[in-house]
Design a protein around this motif. Structure first.
Motif, mmCIF file in Angstrom:
data_model
loop_
_atom_site.group_PDB
_atom_site.id
_atom_site.type_symbol
_atom_site.label_atom_id
_atom_site.label_comp_id
_atom_site.label_asym_id
_atom_site.label_seq_id
_atom_site.Cartn_x
_atom_site.Cartn_y
_atom_site.Cartn_z
ATOM 1 N N PRO A 116 -8.316 3.255 -5.807
ATOM 2 C CA PRO A 116 -10.009 4.784 -5.485
ATOM 3 C C PRO A 116 -9.788 4.984 -3.699
ATOM 4 N N SER A 156 -15.246 3.456 -11.942
ATOM 5 C CA SER A 156 -15.028 4.698 -12.825
ATOM 6 C C SER A 156 -15.645 4.415 -14.006
ATOM 7 N N ARG A 215 -4.219 18.919 -15.383
ATOM 8 C CA ARG A 215 -3.003 19.507 -13.965
ATOM 9 C C ARG A 215 -1.619 18.556 -14.041
ATOM 10 N N ASN A 267 -14.592 10.055 -19.586
ATOM 11 C CA ASN A 267 -14.152 10.158 -18.042
ATOM 12 C C ASN A 267 -13.544 11.164 -18.012
ATOM 13 N N LYS A 268 -14.166 12.175 -17.282
ATOM 14 C CA LYS A 268 -13.874 13.106 -16.329
ATOM 15 C C LYS A 268 -12.952 14.033 -15.873
ATOM 16 N N PRO A 269 -13.492 12.961 -14.287
ATOM 17 C CA PRO A 269 -11.635 13.071 -13.376
ATOM 18 C C PRO A 269 -10.595 12.727 -13.961
ATOM 19 N N ALA A 270 -10.704 12.173 -14.951
ATOM 20 C CA ALA A 270 -9.034 11.386 -15.286
ATOM 21 C C ALA A 270 -8.601 12.577 -16.126
ATOM 22 N N CYS A 300 -8.117 8.816 -23.296
ATOM 23 C CA CYS A 300 -7.962 8.779 -22.312
ATOM 24 C C CYS A 300 -9.644 8.659 -22.462
ATOM 25 N N ALA A 356 -9.478 15.341 -16.696
ATOM 26 C CA ALA A 356 -9.011 17.047 -15.891
ATOM 27 C C ALA A 356 -7.618 16.501 -14.380
ATOM 28 N N PHE A 357 -7.327 15.341 -14.260
ATOM 29 C CA PHE A 357 -6.517 15.347 -13.941
ATOM 30 C C PHE A 357 -4.802 15.317 -14.869
ATOM 31 N N GLN A 374 -6.746 7.806 -3.745
ATOM 32 C CA GLN A 374 -6.287 9.107 -4.967
ATOM 33 C C GLN A 374 -6.878 10.115 -4.465
ATOM 34 N N ARG A 375 -5.903 11.573 -5.239
ATOM 35 C CA ARG A 375 -6.315 12.304 -4.502
ATOM 36 C C ARG A 375 -4.673 12.489 -3.617
#
Length: 142
Positions: free
Chosen positions: A77, A27, A117, A108-111, A104, A113-114, A80-81
Motif C-alpha cells: 500500500p 483493502s 486503465r 474492490n472499486k479501486p482495483a 476481481c 478501476a486500475f 501504490q500509484r
C-alpha cells in the motif's frame, strides 16, 4: 528510482507474505482472519514475479501460465500509484501467448478501476460467488 521485475527467489517468500497480508488487511474487509501462511498456499504451483525498487520488494504477482490466469497481484500500500502494478501486468503479458484473465471482487472499486486503465474488460459477472466478482480479460495487442 529504478524498478526491477524478476522471478521470486525462495528466500523472498516471507517478504511477499508480509505484503500480501498487509494489503489484504487494508483493502480486503471480506477476508476473515488473513494469515502470513496464506501466501504460500495461495501461490502454490504458480509463476511468481516480484517488483523491487532500489532493492526493496514493493509488489508481486502470481500467474497460472497454462491458463494465463493472474491469481494474485499485490502492491505494498505504501508503493501504490507508482506504476508497480502496471509493470507487473506488462511482464505477465509477455510470459503467455493467451489473453490474461483474472477475477476481481466487485466491491474492490479501486482495483477494478486500475484493471480497466490497464486494458482489461469484463468477460463475465459472477454475482453468485462469495464474494461477488467479475472475470476480466485483457486481449493481446496485435
Amino acid at each position: 528510482m529504478e524498478m526491477e521485475i524478476r522471478p521470486m527467489r525462495i528466500a523472498e517468500q516471507e517478504q511477499l507474505a508480509a505484503i500480501y497480508l498487509k494489503a489484504r488487511q487494508v483493502s480486503f474487509p471480506w477476508v476473515q482472519d488473513p494469515q502470513l501462511a496464506d501466501f504460500k498456499r495461495d501461490s502454490m504451483g504458480e509463476s511468481v514475479i516480484i517488483a523491487a525498487i532500489d532493492g526493496k520488494i514493493v509488489g508481486f504477482a502470481s500467474l497460472n501460465r497454462l491458463l494465463a490466469f493472474v491469481h494474485l497481484l499485490f502492491v505494498d500500500p505504501d508503493w501504490q500509484r507508482m506504476s508497480v502494478g502496471h509493470r507487473l501486468i506488462e511482464e505477465m503479458d509477455k510470459r503467455t501467448q493467451r489473453p490474461l484473465t483474472l477475477k476481481c471482487v466487485i466491491e474492490n472499486k479501486p482495483a477494478l478501476a486500475f484493471y480497466k486503465r490497464e486494458g482489461f474488460e469484463i468477460l463475465r459477472e459472477n454475482r453468485n460467488d462469495v464474494p461477488a466478482n467479475d472475470t476480466l480479460i485483457k486481449q493481446k495487442n496485435e
